[in-house]
Design an enzyme around this catalytic site. Sequence first.
Site, PDB file in Angstrom:
ATOM      1  N   SER A 193       0.849  -1.191   0.000  1.00  0.00           N
ATOM      2  CA  SER A 193       0.000   0.000   0.000  1.00  0.00           C
ATOM      3  C   SER A 193       0.883   1.239   0.000  1.00  0.00           C
ATOM      4  O   SER A 193       2.011   1.213   0.512  1.00  0.00           O
ATOM      5  CB  SER A 193      -0.900   0.032   1.239  1.00  0.00           C
ATOM      6  OG  SER A 193      -1.594   1.273   1.348  1.00  0.00           O
TER       7      SER A 193
ATOM      8  N   TYR B 130      -1.718  -0.430  10.258  1.00  0.00           N
ATOM      9  CA  TYR B 130      -1.802  -0.674   8.822  1.00  0.00           C
ATOM     10  C   TYR B 130      -0.529  -0.214   8.110  1.00  0.00           C
ATOM     11  O   TYR B 130       0.018  -0.933   7.273  1.00  0.00           O
ATOM     12  CB  TYR B 130      -3.018   0.051   8.253  1.00  0.00           C
ATOM     13  CG  TYR B 130      -3.303  -0.292   6.807  1.00  0.00           C
ATOM     14  CD1 TYR B 130      -3.823  -1.538   6.467  1.00  0.00           C
ATOM     15  CD2 TYR B 130      -3.063   0.621   5.777  1.00  0.00           C
ATOM     16  CE1 TYR B 130      -4.090  -1.868   5.144  1.00  0.00           C
ATOM     17  CE2 TYR B 130      -3.330   0.308   4.463  1.00  0.00           C
ATOM     18  CZ  TYR B 130      -3.844  -0.939   4.149  1.00  0.00           C
ATOM     19  OH  TYR B 130      -4.099  -1.259   2.831  1.00  0.00           O
TER      20      TYR B 130
END
Length: 258
Positions: A139, A152
């Site tokens: 990501s 995350y």
Amino acid sequence: MAQLVLITGASSGIGQALAMHYAAQGWHLALVARRESAIQAWLGASGICADTYQIYSADVTDIAGMQRLALDCMARQGLPEVVIANAGISIGVDTARPEDLAVMARVLATNVMGVAATLGPFVSAMRLRGSGTLVGIGSVAGIRGLPGHGAYCASKAAVISYCESLRGELRDSGVRVVTLCPGYIATSLTQNNGYDMPFLMQPDVFAAKAFQAIAAGNSYRVIPWQMGVVAKLLRLLPNSLFDKLFAGRPRKPRITDI
């Protein structure tokens, strides 16, 4: 003979979009998710021929279970040409709250160990065959840490580094390792974000671009490219400017806030 792709996290979002795109290109599918009923539901309405896919119910955090799944897949459908470790979760955390450390452990187990548990069982067989592509979904959030998003961001930074290490290990083996870093994609992972999401992309658009990057054997690709430029610029910012830029930015919702 049709080629085979295995995709984890295939019940929704990016995983579902990737499955739909690969099916449209004539590939056979090995679809992995905890929620088998969810996959069955969308497959029933998709028009994808039942002879072209198998569903595997598994949790990517179960390392032994993922080993069994890989053996089952290879016995039923053969060794995949492409394995995409897509399963992931995104939950905001506050390190000052003890209960959030358990949430962080869950995010890391799913997003990091889940990638290794997905790709690992296929490495030896692909190396022996001399071909194959292993894909880790990172990501843009793995490039710099964002407030309230520590779990995350840390997990995706780990995925990027892990795939880079794996790529070096498999150099000259014929097995390619591809790292894909999505920006903001319109899925359930982003629907509760209370902040602007520049260059927000629909899952099917992402899937088409990801398919091209995987087919080309790109070692690393940010999708959309504009987020790659933003991420590089943020990486170059001195910490003092970066911290000032994100001061007061809304945080990723914690699990109790969703």
